[in-house]
Scaffold this motif. Sequence first.
Motif: not given
Length: 320
Positions: A121-125, A130-132, A146-148
């Motif tokens: 799972v990965l996502g940004m902003s 959402g990833t967390i 990976m959470a950005l």
Amino acid sequence: MKKLLLFCFCLLPLFASAQLIACRDSIQDGYNFWLYVPEDYNDTVADKPVVLFLHGRSLCGKNLANLLRYGPIDALRRGRNIDAFVIAPQTDVVSWKADKVMEVYEWLKERYAVDTCRLYVLGMSLGGYGTINFTATYPDQVAAAMALCGGASINDICGLTEVPLWIIHGTADKDVPLFYSQRVVNTMIQCGDTSRLIFTKLPKEGHSHLARAFYLESTYDWLFEHNLKDSLRPVNRDYTISSTIMSKAYNDLTGTHSFTVIDSLPSKPDPPKYQYHVIKKGDTLSKIAVEHGTTVSIICKLNNMKKTDVLRIGRKIRVK
């Protein structure tokens, strides 16, 4: 008729070559999503991992074409090879619901032979949030995440300590300040175990530049290093991500990837949803910024103005 045909395509697991499918109304009251089926997929062998991408606020809406602006799907189109299923759901509200995201993954597992020990799972902003949230809710399902430039919007995130997790945030991020990722890390420390956590702070880096991580080969290499079958599920620390590395990867990715796109609706993106303010007597830039939940610097940048400029009553300025 086209929409019905698309739905039928989404039910069939047999493809001779790579496919990118727009799945709409495939899940009752659920998210619409893009599904990328990798080349050489064999429906009798569950050897392909799954990459789940959660987008940021700017891609919210009901037009799946928005998700082609940035992220793993766009990276595929530009030539990045991702030997995995890629699912990219879309939310039309400014939040992600972990259970609704899980519905998309369950839909995929019911119809395709996927390696259920390798969900990444990965996502940004907003997608970083959402990833967390998703990873903390389903730590036994996620091999790595990976959470950005995100944060957390649920109370119990101790499940994160069970998963190899890489959090990346720019120190100069004004849209989602570093504080929100730091708060996640602090909470994980209180949970008692951060041995599977990597926390990277990118000096002087802002918000949008981090999207280049989706185009980086090592992003996917790092994710794929992890497996739910791994004893004690250790995190791999052999990879480095920096602003320079991300920029080079994005600029060097100039090829194309051959796959068939199955889409039943026009692909014209939704227009940007700007917000404006009409200046009235007594207004100051600080007052306007507070009223609209933004900053003076952002307002000045959006309107090509200076902080010292006179505010003319009746002038319409953009605030978001």
